[in-house]
Design an enzyme around this catalytic site. Structure first.
Site, mmCIF file in Angstrom:
data_model
loop_
_atom_site.group_PDB
_atom_site.id
_atom_site.type_symbol
_atom_site.label_atom_id
_atom_site.label_comp_id
_atom_site.label_asym_id
_atom_site.label_seq_id
_atom_site.Cartn_x
_atom_site.Cartn_y
_atom_site.Cartn_z
ATOM 1 N N LYS A 139 -23.395 55.692 30.908
ATOM 2 C CA LYS A 139 -24.045 54.509 31.496
ATOM 3 C C LYS A 139 -23.896 54.566 33.016
ATOM 4 O O LYS A 139 -22.822 54.878 33.531
ATOM 5 C CB LYS A 139 -23.407 53.237 30.930
ATOM 6 N N SER A 152 -26.887 45.133 28.069
ATOM 7 C CA SER A 152 -27.378 45.908 29.205
ATOM 8 C C SER A 152 -27.420 47.418 28.954
ATOM 9 O O SER A 152 -28.145 48.126 29.633
ATOM 10 C CB SER A 152 -26.488 45.634 30.412
ATOM 11 N N SER A 178 -22.865 43.906 25.677
ATOM 12 C CA SER A 178 -23.739 44.982 26.153
ATOM 13 C C SER A 178 -23.542 46.346 25.507
ATOM 14 O O SER A 178 -24.320 47.268 25.743
ATOM 15 C CB SER A 178 -23.588 45.140 27.669
#
Ligand SMILES: [Mg+2]
Ligand SMILES: [Zn+2]
EC number: 6.3.5.7
Lengths: 498, 98, 502
Positions: free
Chosen positions: A81, A156, A180
């Site tokens: 990420k 997210s 997330s």
């Protein structure tokens, strides 16, 4: 060949590399080829580090050739990420304000991955500063859900979940502030774990809400998540909120899945209005399955959970309004409007206006409001009291159960654009995941079927007490095995091919 | 909760150093009002005698020894700077004083 | 800027009662910064002592320096404060380019030390108790250089350059309660307080507290209320008053300025003010139209500090004698007046004299040289006494040479001069410069004979009983021996030769 490699689990890849049946370079090339082939459609990656990945893969192959000991995930590719710093590799956090920034340092998690010989393929897309539940808030465009590219992959960490679900990587890293990791896992039929707060170092993880943020593993199987969990977890002296205790035995738990004799809680606050019928149906079936597997089901009442969302949307914005103050155009990142006549003050304001997207601005404003003198006690102060009450509800619940289960998210993946300018609707996606962030304990999401009405994945959330992350894996592995047996294959195989 | 006004939004924007456009002020005023209206529920517990939780872990006294660790080189420190001069970060004129 | 016609100090005090608040920031002498491992060494290249944490880079996190906390507790204990059993850091949010995170990691409603006092002694010996509100931990900012304007001032500069080496250096902020009841002595109390605090900090060994180097900085808050009233007036906050003398002057100036404004029917605006060293005045800084909203909240990246009572007691046991108590003890030991002791203190000579005595000198001699010749030399070169190129041991050696008669005072001065000039230790200087007292009786005898022969009239007067005239002959001998004779011995010899009893 490529197709057979990319469908392997991380555990299988590692075993084949260790046995000399595959080289790390072959594995990496297969995944790079897959990215090349499908990521234009999916848009899981913001940056692919082809050279770095191949170099790391070559190093693994050399190590093996020399007979050196390889770690349990040596040579396995991973999608990281874009919230973790990577030395010399762009780190944008999905924001224009950091476009082009090359961090001078690696996050602790990045260092651990490298030290474990995991091959980092690149950086994945995300909602800007991890604020969102759809990845639509990325400044670099949305990511599609591999199940239906017109739908959101969750957020997210939608880039990480989409990368897994589209076989661009067998492992990924996410961060979970309000869900997330878990909500993207749920809507893509993958596995995601939010470890106990303090279990995984936050050093080098760009902060959204410091007291809630937690990095964690994303994978396609429970065992793969456990293997990754073990690599990234553990005490870090650079993070004052890191737990200085041994990592719970997650891999062992994942290899010995069982719920026999366990007490499993079902919280009455995790259903009702706003929950999609198909989600509730699959969840109820999961509870039945747990019973069949020998678990005892206990009904729980956690009244303070009803206030969790409200508390979260005060605490997270408050902390983010302060955490994001550093993006001021002075030391790194974007600078707008510096024409030689404007003041630093104006240049900062112009840069932040241009560099932050609407959701980030909204939360900064909300947090600024909540912390303002005169409002602090009513908002931030009360939210922290709610936090105490939620923690107490969990503590009480865990006196009578070993784990709690719930749907991970109230609905399946919604269409891109549907909730884009309706923040309150968007925030509901995290209804079931947020209490865990507020209390700091551990939780997992894993696939539990497709909703009959839309054929999209539904996630089952398992929640464990703080420091008992291993219970997630023990229960998760048992549920996963039972479902795979029932379905005849992993759920993800039902996804349309890209 | 009373409605949040455009002026309040403008004040918050100043505090947060955001040069919001007029239409944003309008738009945010409406949205913040909705959100604050919803989250204001937390004040239900304001009167309860409950300690606030600021940290999810019951940790205290995490400290490090006073030992020097390597710093970045000035080149690394300045690498991402939008502008630099004399090995320092170059910033626009600073208004006021601390 | 409006020019205010000041009221005379006496007139101001005739009508008003000053209330002061002093905020002192002390930079600790730790090896590393408060929240990261970067060195705090002075004089490094710009931005060479920075890391992701003290540059506020995305992803970086703070970790508390244990010695920073320990120093804060020591300061708190020495100020008779209570030490918090549990306290947190807080973020103070405001934007400023010298502050990398745009919040200062500080403490807010839970300072580590609170409710204490410091007794300060005024020049006449009166002891005044200054009550301490709190002492808390925080971090320093970076340093900006303003370019393109007049003489580095912020106003009119085209841009600024930032060096973050100082950003994150530990600070302890010490805040007094309102100081009331000092009356006309308020400026003196302010100065004495800061002086005493500086001595205390040094005695604790937590900082060198050099004000001229910004290691100790003082803000003077001052308000006036009409005599006989209770309610405090509106205060002004004079920032960064960075010498003892300036603290006194700033307080004095503000008393006169406030009195002028108030007595002409005006009102004081709450504002920050700048102090000007050149004329001792203050000028308006920023008016606080709307109260500063720092949006404090507990720092989520750091866990609470909960000093165990065992640790606190251990630290209490290591506290040195309080400077004021120690000074009184030394004053009695040395047999000097309050006034002289104050001068010694002001000159920064206390510890030097103590060290010189420890190196074997007599108290009076040690004091005489440090406060005389050496103070003069320091003054001329604009240095602090302890910056002179001479050690207490060397001074002690010079006093020993005087005592044994190898040097007289004049030669001793030359010897000190040589040491200060880097010519070596006292014995080397004596050797190289040939500074030995001439005690060779033969050589002296010749010089005495010469002096008697050359001054027959004076010699006759002495023979006739005017012994006091011997000084002229001694002078003549000292001249021919270029000062290297022992004057007492010369006198003896002259009287002996002239057959007169001394
Ligand atoms: Mg301060
Ligand atoms: Zn540093």
């Amino acid at each position: 060949m490529t197709d057979s490699i990319i469908k392997l689990t991380a555990a299988e890849i590692a075993a084949k590399i260790a046995a000399g049946e595959l080289t790390a370079v072959e594995v990496t090339e297969a995944h790079l080829a897959r990215i090349e082939a499908v990521d234009e459609k999916v848009h899981a990656f913001l940056h692919v580090d082809r050279e770095g990945a191949l170099a790391q893969a070559r190093a693994v192959d050399e190590k093996r050739a020399k007979g050196e000991k390889l770690g349990p995930l040596a040579g396995v590719p991973l999608a990281l990420k874009d919230i973790f710093t990577t030395e010399g590799i762009p780190t944008t956090v999905g924001s224009k304000i950091l476009e082009g920034w090359l961090p001078p340092y690696d996050a602790t998690l990045t260092k651990r991955l490298k030290a474990a010989d995991v091959v980092i393929l690149g950086k994945t897309n995300m909602d800007e500063f991890a604020m969102g539940s759809s990845t639509e808030n990325s400044a670099y465009g949305p990511t599609g859900n591999p199940w239906d590219l017109t739908r959101i992959p969750g957020g997210s960490g939608g880039g990480s979940s989409a990368a897994l679900a589209s076989y661009q990587a067998p492992l990924a890293i996410g961060t979970d502030t309000g869900g997330s990791i878990r909500q993207p896992a749920a809507v893509t039929a993958t596995v995601g774990v939010k470890p106990t707060y303090g279990g995984v170092s936050r050093y080098g993880m760009v902060a959204f809400s410091s007291s809630l943020d937690q990095g964690g593993p994303c994978a396609r199987t429970v065992l793969d998540a456990a293997l990754l969990h073990e690599v990234i977890a553990g005490h870090d002296p650079l993070d004052s909120t890191s737990i200085d205790a041994p990592v719970p035995p997650v891999v062992e738990a994942a290899r010995n899945g069982s719920v026999a004799g366990m007490r499993v809680g079902v919280v009455k606050q995790f259903r009702g209005e706003g929950y999609q019928a198909g989600v509730v149906q699959r969840f109820d079936e999961s509870v039945e399955l747990l019973k069949e597997l020998g678990a005892e089901i206990v009904e729980l009442d956690c009244p303070s959970f009803d206030l969790a969302l409200a508390a979260y949307y005060l605490i997270a914005p408050s902390e983010c309004s302060s955490n994001l103050a550093r993006f001021d155009a002075m030391r790194y990142g974007l600078r707008v409007g510096d024409d030689g006549t404007r003041s630093a003050e104006d240049v900062t304001a112009l840069t932040r206006e241009a560099g932050f997207g609407p959701e980030v601005k909204r939360r900064i404003m909300l947090g600024t409001y909540a912390l303002s003198s005169g409002y602090y006690d009513a908002y931030y102060g009360s939210a922290q009291k709610v936090r105490t009450l939620i923690t107490r509800d969990f503590e009480k619940a865990f006196e009578s159960v070993d784990v709690i289960v719930s749907p991970t998210t109230p609905t399946t993946a919604f269409p891109i654009g549907e909730r884009a300018d309706d923040p309150m609707a968007m925030y509901l996606a995290d209804l079931c995941t947020i209490p865990t962030n507020l209390a700091g304990n551990a939780a997992m999401s894993l696939p539990c079927g497709l909703a009959p009405e839309d054929g999209l994945p539904v996630g089952l959330q398992i929640i464990a007490p703080a420091m008992k992350d291993d219970r997630l894996y023990k229960v998760g592995a048992a549920v996963e095995a039972a479902f795979v047996e029932r379905w005849g294959h992993p759920l993800l195989e039902e996804a349309p091919s890209l | 909760m009373p409605g949040i006004t455009r002026e309040e939004v403008a004040h918050l924007a100043r505090l947060a150093r955001l040069e919001l456009k007029d239409e944003e002020l309008e738009h945010f005023a409406g949205q913040l009002d909705d959100i604050i209206g919803a989250v204001a529920r937390v004040s239900e517990v304001a009167d309860q005698d409950v300690p606030p939780t600021s940290h999810p872990l019951p940790l205290t006294n995490v400290m490090r020894a006073d030992e020097v660790r390597p710093s970045l080189t000035p080149e690394q420190a300045l690498n991402g700077a939008p502008a630099q001069e004399q090995q320092r970060f170059k910033v626009p004129q600073i208004l006021g004083e601390d | 800027m409006t020019v205010t016609e000041l009221v005379s100090y006496e007139d101001a005090l005739a009508s008003y009662d000053p209330v002061m608040g002093l905020e002192v920031h002390v930079e600790l002498g730790t090896k590393t910064k408060m929240f990261c491992g970067c060195s705090t060494e002075l004089g490094a290249e710009p931005n060479s002592q920075t890391c992701p944490t003290c540059l506020g880079m995305p992803g970086s996190l703070p970790v508390v320096n244990a010695v920073g906390v320990e120093s804060a507790i020591k300061i708190g204990l020495a100020l008779h404060c209570e030490i918090a059993e549990w306290c947190r850091f807080a973020r103070k949010n405001y934007f400023y380019p010298d502050m990398p995170k745009n919040f200062q990691t500080s403490q807010y409603d839970e300072p580590i030390a609170f409710n204490g006092y410091l007794d300060v002694q005024l020049e006449d010996g009166e002891v005044f108790r200054v009550e301490i509100e709190r002492a808390h931990m925080e971090e320093d900012t970076g340093k900006s250089t303003h370019v393109g304007g007049a003489t580095g001032r912020i106003h009119g500069a085209s841009h600024s350059l930032l060096d973050y080496n100082r950003a994150g250096i530990p600070l302890i902020e010490i805040v007094t309660k309102p100081i009331v009841g000092a009356g006309e002595r308020a400026p003196e109390v302010a100065k004495a307080y800061v002086a005493e605090l500086r001595e205390l900090i040094r005695a604790l060994g937590v900082s060198e507290a050099r004000m001229e180097m910004g290691q100790m900085r003082c803000d003077v808050n001052l308000s006036l209320r009409p005599n006989g009233t209770e309610k405090f007036g509106t205060r002004s906050e004079t920032k960064n008053v960075n010498s003892l003398r300036s603290v006194e002057r700033a307080a004095r100036y503000e008393i006169q300025r406030h009195a002028a404004v108030l007595s002409s029917g005006g009102t004081i605006v709450q504002e920050t003010r700048h102090f000007h060293e050149d004329d001792g005045s203050t000028t308006s800084g920023r008016v606080k139209e709307e109260a500063e909203d720092y949006r404090y909240f507990p720092e989520p990246d750091l866990v609470p500090v909960a000093p165990s009572r065992e640790w606190v007691e251990e630290l209490r046991a290591t506290l040195p004698e309080l400077p004021r108590v120690r000074r009184n003890r030394l004053r009695e030991d040395w047999g000097v007046s309050e006034h002289d002791m104050q001068s010694i203190l002001n000159a920064g000579a206390v510890d030097l004299i103590v060290a010189t005595i420890e190196a074997g000198a007599e108290a009076a001699a040690a004091r005489k040289w440090w406060m005389g010749e050496l103070a003069r030399s320091a003054n001329e070169s604009g240095k602090a006494l302890d910056e002179l190129a001479i050690t207490p041991a060397q001074v002690a050696r010079v006093t020993a040479l005087v005592k044994e008669g190898s040097l007289n005072d004049k030669l001793a001065r030359l010897c000190l001069e040589g040491v200060l000039a880097g010519e070596g230790d006292p014995d080397t200087v004596v050797e190289k410069r040939g500074l030995k007292v001439v005690s060779d009786e033969g050589a002296l005898g010749a010089a005495v004979d010469e002096a008697i022969a050359g001054n027959a009239a004076i010699a006759d007067k002495i023979r006739g009983g005017k012994v006091a005239a011997v000084g002229a002959l001694v002078g003549a001998v000292m001249k021919t021996t270029r000062g290297q004779a022992d004057a007492a011995r010369v006198k003896e010899l002259i009287l002996q030769k002239l057959g007169v009893e001394g």
